[in-house]
Scaffold this motif. Structure first.
Motif, PDB file in Angstrom:
ATOM      1  N   GLY A  99     -30.029 -14.347 -34.174  1.00 11.38           N
ATOM      2  CA  GLY A  99     -29.411 -13.593 -35.259  1.00 11.38           C
ATOM      3  C   GLY A  99     -28.051 -14.102 -35.702  1.00 11.38           C
ATOM      4  N   ILE A 100     -27.579 -15.181 -35.113  1.00 13.01           N
ATOM      5  CA  ILE A 100     -26.261 -15.747 -35.457  1.00 13.01           C
ATOM      6  C   ILE A 100     -26.458 -17.017 -36.271  1.00 13.01           C
ATOM      7  CG2 ILE A 100     -24.204 -16.863 -34.484  1.00 13.01           C
ATOM      8  CD1 ILE A 100     -24.301 -14.882 -32.206  1.00 13.01           C
ATOM      9  N   ARG A 101     -25.718 -17.117 -37.405  1.00 10.44           N
ATOM     10  CA  ARG A 101     -25.881 -18.262 -38.290  1.00 10.44           C
ATOM     11  C   ARG A 101     -25.205 -19.493 -37.705  1.00 10.44           C
ATOM     12  NH1 ARG A 101     -24.031 -18.247 -44.596  1.00 10.44           N
ATOM     13  NH2 ARG A 101     -22.030 -17.717 -43.614  1.00 10.44           N
ATOM     14  N   VAL A 102     -25.948 -20.599 -37.773  1.00 12.17           N
ATOM     15  CA  VAL A 102     -25.451 -21.885 -37.270  1.00 12.17           C
ATOM     16  C   VAL A 102     -25.658 -22.941 -38.346  1.00 12.17           C
ATOM     17  CG1 VAL A 102     -25.688 -23.671 -35.499  1.00 12.17           C
ATOM     18  CG2 VAL A 102     -25.979 -21.262 -34.884  1.00 12.17           C
ATOM     19  N   PHE A 103     -24.643 -23.785 -38.552  1.00 12.86           N
ATOM     20  CA  PHE A 103     -24.730 -24.881 -39.511  1.00 12.86           C
ATOM     21  C   PHE A 103     -24.992 -26.190 -38.760  1.00 12.86           C
ATOM     22  CE2 PHE A 103     -21.825 -21.811 -41.445  1.00 12.86           C
ATOM     23  CZ  PHE A 103     -22.388 -21.647 -42.711  1.00 12.86           C
ATOM     24  N   ASP A 104     -25.963 -26.937 -39.238  1.00 11.52           N
ATOM     25  CA  ASP A 104     -26.256 -28.274 -38.701  1.00 11.52           C
ATOM     26  C   ASP A 104     -25.975 -29.290 -39.801  1.00 11.52           C
ATOM     27  OD1 ASP A 104     -27.235 -30.633 -37.710  1.00 11.52           O
ATOM     28  OD2 ASP A 104     -29.285 -29.929 -37.378  1.00 11.52           O
ATOM     29  N   VAL A 105     -24.942 -30.098 -39.615  1.00 10.18           N
ATOM     30  CA  VAL A 105     -24.541 -31.086 -40.618  1.00 10.18           C
ATOM     31  C   VAL A 105     -25.064 -32.463 -40.216  1.00 10.18           C
ATOM     32  CG1 VAL A 105     -22.607 -32.154 -41.837  1.00 10.18           C
ATOM     33  CG2 VAL A 105     -22.453 -29.761 -41.104  1.00 10.18           C
ATOM     34  N   ALA A 106     -25.796 -33.088 -41.135  1.00 15.41           N
ATOM     35  CA  ALA A 106     -26.288 -34.466 -40.965  1.00 15.41           C
ATOM     36  C   ALA A 106     -27.054 -34.640 -39.661  1.00 15.41           C
ATOM     37  CB  ALA A 106     -25.132 -35.457 -41.065  1.00 15.41           C
ATOM     38  N   ASP A 107     -28.012 -33.747 -39.443  1.00 12.33           N
ATOM     39  CA  ASP A 107     -28.953 -33.877 -38.331  1.00 12.33           C
ATOM     40  C   ASP A 107     -28.252 -34.062 -36.982  1.00 12.33           C
ATOM     41  OD1 ASP A 107     -31.452 -33.931 -37.179  1.00 12.33           O
ATOM     42  OD2 ASP A 107     -31.724 -36.096 -37.458  1.00 12.33           O
ATOM     43  N   GLY A 108     -27.366 -33.139 -36.672  1.00 12.24           N
ATOM     44  CA  GLY A 108     -26.725 -33.134 -35.367  1.00 12.24           C
ATOM     45  C   GLY A 108     -25.380 -33.811 -35.302  1.00 12.24           C
TER      46      GLY A 108
ATOM     47  N   VAL B 227     -27.971 -27.945 -42.980  1.00  6.29           N
ATOM     48  CA  VAL B 227     -29.098 -27.036 -42.738  1.00  6.29           C
ATOM     49  C   VAL B 227     -28.568 -25.794 -42.036  1.00  6.29           C
ATOM     50  CG1 VAL B 227     -31.297 -26.712 -41.563  1.00  6.29           C
ATOM     51  CG2 VAL B 227     -30.762 -28.923 -42.603  1.00  6.29           C
ATOM     52  N   GLN B 228     -28.918 -24.619 -42.575  1.00  8.88           N
ATOM     53  CA  GLN B 228     -28.521 -23.352 -41.956  1.00  8.88           C
ATOM     54  C   GLN B 228     -29.710 -22.778 -41.195  1.00  8.88           C
ATOM     55  OE1 GLN B 228     -26.164 -20.579 -44.402  1.00  8.88           O
ATOM     56  NE2 GLN B 228     -26.278 -22.082 -46.057  1.00  8.88           N
TER      57      GLN B 228
ATOM     58  N   GLU C 275      -7.641 -14.233 -45.651  1.00  8.82           N
ATOM     59  CA  GLU C 275      -8.583 -13.277 -46.232  1.00  8.82           C
ATOM     60  C   GLU C 275      -9.380 -13.949 -47.352  1.00  8.82           C
ATOM     61  OE1 GLU C 275      -9.253 -10.193 -45.303  1.00  8.82           O
ATOM     62  OE2 GLU C 275      -7.800 -10.286 -43.650  1.00  8.82           O
ATOM     63  N   GLY C 276     -10.651 -13.584 -47.450  1.00  6.25           N
ATOM     64  CA  GLY C 276     -11.481 -14.077 -48.548  1.00  6.25           C
ATOM     65  C   GLY C 276     -12.071 -15.452 -48.337  1.00  6.25           C
ATOM     66  N   ARG C 277     -11.839 -16.050 -47.179  1.00  7.40           N
ATOM     67  CA  ARG C 277     -12.385 -17.377 -46.909  1.00  7.40           C
ATOM     68  C   ARG C 277     -13.711 -17.243 -46.144  1.00  7.40           C
ATOM     69  NH1 ARG C 277      -8.407 -21.188 -48.518  1.00  7.40           N
ATOM     70  NH2 ARG C 277      -7.020 -19.917 -49.797  1.00  7.40           N
ATOM     71  N   SER C 278     -14.718 -17.956 -46.617  1.00  5.54           N
ATOM     72  CA  SER C 278     -16.062 -17.827 -46.056  1.00  5.54           C
ATOM     73  C   SER C 278     -16.304 -18.852 -44.956  1.00  5.54           C
ATOM     74  CB  SER C 278     -17.104 -18.028 -47.164  1.00  5.54           C
ATOM     75  OG  SER C 278     -17.083 -19.372 -47.616  1.00  5.54           O
ATOM     76  N   ASP C 279     -17.437 -18.693 -44.265  1.00  4.67           N
ATOM     77  CA  ASP C 279     -17.836 -19.676 -43.255  1.00  4.67           C
ATOM     78  C   ASP C 279     -18.022 -21.052 -43.889  1.00  4.67           C
ATOM     79  OD1 ASP C 279     -17.789 -17.617 -41.487  1.00  4.67           O
ATOM     80  OD2 ASP C 279     -19.957 -17.508 -41.163  1.00  4.67           O
ATOM     81  N   PHE C 280     -18.531 -21.063 -45.113  1.00  4.95           N
ATOM     82  CA  PHE C 280     -18.728 -22.324 -45.830  1.00  4.95           C
ATOM     83  C   PHE C 280     -17.387 -23.006 -46.082  1.00  4.95           C
ATOM     84  CE2 PHE C 280     -22.277 -24.087 -48.621  1.00  4.95           C
ATOM     85  CZ  PHE C 280     -23.143 -24.195 -47.539  1.00  4.95           C
ATOM     86  N   ASP C 281     -16.381 -22.220 -46.450  1.00  8.56           N
ATOM     87  CA  ASP C 281     -15.042 -22.777 -46.657  1.00  8.56           C
ATOM     88  C   ASP C 281     -14.540 -23.451 -45.377  1.00  8.56           C
ATOM     89  OD1 ASP C 281     -14.889 -21.837 -49.277  1.00  8.56           O
ATOM     90  OD2 ASP C 281     -14.033 -19.915 -48.659  1.00  8.56           O
ATOM     91  N   LEU C 282     -14.686 -22.747 -44.261  1.00 11.29           N
ATOM     92  CA  LEU C 282     -14.232 -23.291 -42.976  1.00 11.29           C
ATOM     93  C   LEU C 282     -14.987 -24.569 -42.631  1.00 11.29           C
ATOM     94  CD1 LEU C 282     -14.025 -20.040 -40.789  1.00 11.29           C
ATOM     95  CD2 LEU C 282     -12.188 -21.148 -42.067  1.00 11.29           C
ATOM     96  N   LEU C 283     -16.303 -24.550 -42.877  1.00 10.50           N
ATOM     97  CA  LEU C 283     -17.127 -25.697 -42.523  1.00 10.50           C
ATOM     98  C   LEU C 283     -16.645 -26.968 -43.222  1.00 10.50           C
ATOM     99  CD1 LEU C 283     -19.657 -26.940 -41.212  1.00 10.50           C
ATOM    100  CD2 LEU C 283     -20.931 -26.253 -43.266  1.00 10.50           C
ATOM    101  N   PHE C 284     -16.373 -26.867 -44.515  1.00 13.24           N
ATOM    102  CA  PHE C 284     -16.004 -28.076 -45.250  1.00 13.24           C
ATOM    103  C   PHE C 284     -14.592 -28.546 -44.923  1.00 13.24           C
ATOM    104  CE2 PHE C 284     -19.746 -27.038 -47.725  1.00 13.24           C
ATOM    105  CZ  PHE C 284     -20.283 -28.297 -47.917  1.00 13.24           C
ATOM    106  N   GLN C 285     -13.691 -27.633 -44.618  1.00 13.84           N
ATOM    107  CA  GLN C 285     -12.364 -28.076 -44.190  1.00 13.84           C
ATOM    108  C   GLN C 285     -12.465 -28.821 -42.859  1.00 13.84           C
ATOM    109  OE1 GLN C 285      -9.164 -25.304 -44.548  1.00 13.84           O
ATOM    110  NE2 GLN C 285      -7.731 -26.546 -43.364  1.00 13.84           N
ATOM    111  N   ILE C 286     -13.290 -28.321 -41.970  1.00 18.29           N
ATOM    112  CA  ILE C 286     -13.470 -28.992 -40.673  1.00 18.29           C
ATOM    113  C   ILE C 286     -14.143 -30.346 -40.870  1.00 18.29           C
ATOM    114  CG2 ILE C 286     -14.760 -28.852 -38.509  1.00 18.29           C
ATOM    115  CD1 ILE C 286     -14.181 -25.717 -38.803  1.00 18.29           C
TER     116      ILE C 286
END
Length: 549
Positions: free
Chosen positions: A482-491, A476-477, A452-463
């Motif tokens: 309508g669904i948020r997608v994170f792109d880390v380091a240009d793919g 880049v978000q 509980e209380g963990r955000s998508d950003f939290d998950l992203l950085f652990q991964i």
């Protein structure tokens, strides 16, 4: 040794509120126990750090050190060290190390050893570590560094003066200690060398006779009382004869006279001197032997002014000291990564920004410090600061503002921000338990494996950390249907943690052909959905590594 190899179950969570320019900055500031942090960084920064500088507790008998008594159970350790507060919460893992303790040196060395082992792993093969220390543990520290880094990789024990001895001061032994040392070790000595310091042309070099060969300084020829051969010099202009002991041959001296390198005095009761031209030095940089005088009192005053009249830190490390270390080591490496996992007053960050402002460099820092509470009746507490890491981050912000005021041409070009992270437990629940461990009351807690209380950003950085990706990579978000997608380091990584995933969104992500893609287990209603996910990527981007967490 065992602790250095023990895996960690913790992770780093981004702290957007405490960060400065999170989206663009490549600097990193981490709050938490540096042992756990070093373990977390092993995958992402293995062999990537150019330079480490640390200023650990000196073990003076008044210092607090990390509570690393590994032979005890956690419960017994907490009981002995009284690190459980009245509410049953664990206090910060620090304990005062008194000189009266039977484990006085051992406790400090147990604290340092695993951290240095892990730190060495992070260094590049050409990397180097600087460790500030005083006489309390210098000998013991060198012994474990010889073991960890290898005696052959010992570079130097640099001395710097912290204060001038007061005139008329007396001590029992009539000796005053006014210096500290910096132990320097490289990962591989054959691959590391100091760049040296710029020669101070204002110190001894001039050209009063407008010699076309440029700047020169005086060098004495005579060496009296050493039993050397006596040579004869004749001034070609006045005819005066000079005879004295010197190590130079007569042929060499005659050559210098012919080449107009000898300056003769008017009378024979003085000695001739030789010109030494700066452009003929084999070493363009001056050799490093002694770091000089860096008064800690002056640094305390500088921070006093920076915090507008509040004495936040006492005796912080001089920023000029760290600045010179950077200059002598990586002046030409404009992209060096510098790690400090005993960050304290954040002097290292200040020094990195100053050097970048001077030469247009793009050096980056990674800092780690504890959220240790400040003293109750301290100036920091009165100023509204609760923990050391709060002050450290504020020092970086104020130092950055001061640097930009002094170097307005760097505004918009210099990275003066940082990404703040907090050490915390994993974002994922431990659901790998035997059936007997579950009850009807807690069964529904396992529907989601995310705390509980963990955000998508939290998950992203652990991964990202699990996949060995750096914390400073650009993110880049965007939205797909309508669904948020994170792109880390240009793919390099696409991540999507939506509650409901559609085949259309998955296919559009796959068409981007990322190196890696990650999705949340809860996003799929059943196993068939996850099988379909894998099939879509096999069709659209078979090279992508896909993970469901």
């Amino acid at each position: 040794m065992a602790e250095a190899g023990k895996p960690t179950t913790k992770t780093l969570r981004p702290d957007l509120e405490e960060s400065v320019d999170f989206e663009k900055s490549e600097n990193v500031f981490i709050t938490g126990d540096n042992l756990e942090v070093l373990k977390i960084l092993q995958e992402s920064y293995l062999g990537k750090i150019d330079m480490i500088y640390i200023d650990p507790p000196y073990n003076t008998g008044k210092d607090f050190v990390y509570s690393d008594k590994f032979q005890m159970s956690e419960e017994k350790l907490e009981e002995e060290l009284e690190i459980i507060d009245e509410q049953g919460q664990k206090k910060i893992g620090l304990t005062k190390n008194e000189k009266t303790s039977a484990r006085y040196h051992s406790d400090w060395l147990n604290m340092m050893y695993p951290r240095l082992v892990l730190a060495r792993n992070l260094l590049k093969e050409s990397g180097v570590i600087f460790i500030s220390i005083d006489d309390n543990e210098q000998a013991n520290l060198k012994a474990i560094c010889d073991e960890i880094f290898g005696e052959e990789n010992f570079v130097a024990d640099l001395i710097w003066t912290t204060k001038k001895a007061a005139q008329g001061m007396t001590t029992k032994q009539m000796i005053v200690s006014n210096h500290e040392t910096i132990l320097v070790y490289s990962k591989y000595c054959d691959l590391f060398s100091f760049e040296g310091m710029d020669r101070d042309v204002e110190n001894g070099f001039s050209n009063p006779d407008n010699d076309p060969r440029g700047l020169w300084k005086r060098q004495y020829l005579q060496r009296l009382g050493q039993g050397l051969p006596i040579r004869r010099l004749i001034d070609p202009n006045s005819g005066n004869v000079f005879e004295f002991e010197t190590p130079y041959t007569q042929e060499k001296i005659d050559e210098w006279i012919k080449d107009n390198r000898i300056i003769f005095p008017e009378s024979t009761d003085k000695y001739p001197i030789r010109k030494e031209f700066i452009n003929e030095y084999k070493n363009k940089q001056q050799l490093v032997s002694y770091f000089g005088y860096y008064p800690t009192k002056a640094t305390t005053e500088k921070l006093y002014q920076l915090f507008r009249g509040t004495k936040i830190f006492t005796n912080p490390k001089p920023d000029n000291l760290i600045l010179d270390i950077l200059r002598y080591t990586y002046k030409s490496n404009l992209d060096a990564i510098v790690l400090d996992f005993f960050a304290g007053s954040a002097t290292t960050a200040d020094a990195v920004m100053q050097l970048n402002a001077e030469d247009g460099g793009n050096r980056k820092y990674i800092l780690c410090t504890l959220n240790e509470e400040v003293a109750e009746k301290s100036a920091a507490k009165e100023a509204g600061y609760q923990t050391i890491d709060q002050i450290s981050r504020e020092r970086i912000r104020r130092a950055a503002q001061k640097i930009q005021e002094e170097h307005p041409e760097t505004i918009g070009k210099l990275d003066v921000g940082f990404r703040a992270y907090m050490l915390d437990s994993s974002n994922f629940k431990d659901v790998g338990q035997k059936p007997g461990a579950f009850t009807q009351e807690n069964l529904f807690d396992s529907v989601s494996n995310i705390k509980e209380g963990r955000s998508d950003f939290d998950l992203l950085f652990q991964i990202m950390l699990n996949w060995g990706m750096e914390l400073s990579l650009p993110i880049v978000q965007s939205e797909i249907e309508g669904i948020r997608v994170f792109d880390v380091a240009d793919g390099s990584l696409f991540a999507c943690f939506a509650d409901d995933m559609t085949e259309s969104v998955i296919r559009k992500i796959a068409k981007e052909r990322p190196l890696r893609a990650v999705f949340k287990d809860e996003s799929f209603a059943n196993s068939a959905g996850k099988i379909n996910l894998m099939q879509i990527f096999k069709e659209e981007s078979p090279e992508t590594k896909v993970k469901v967490v």
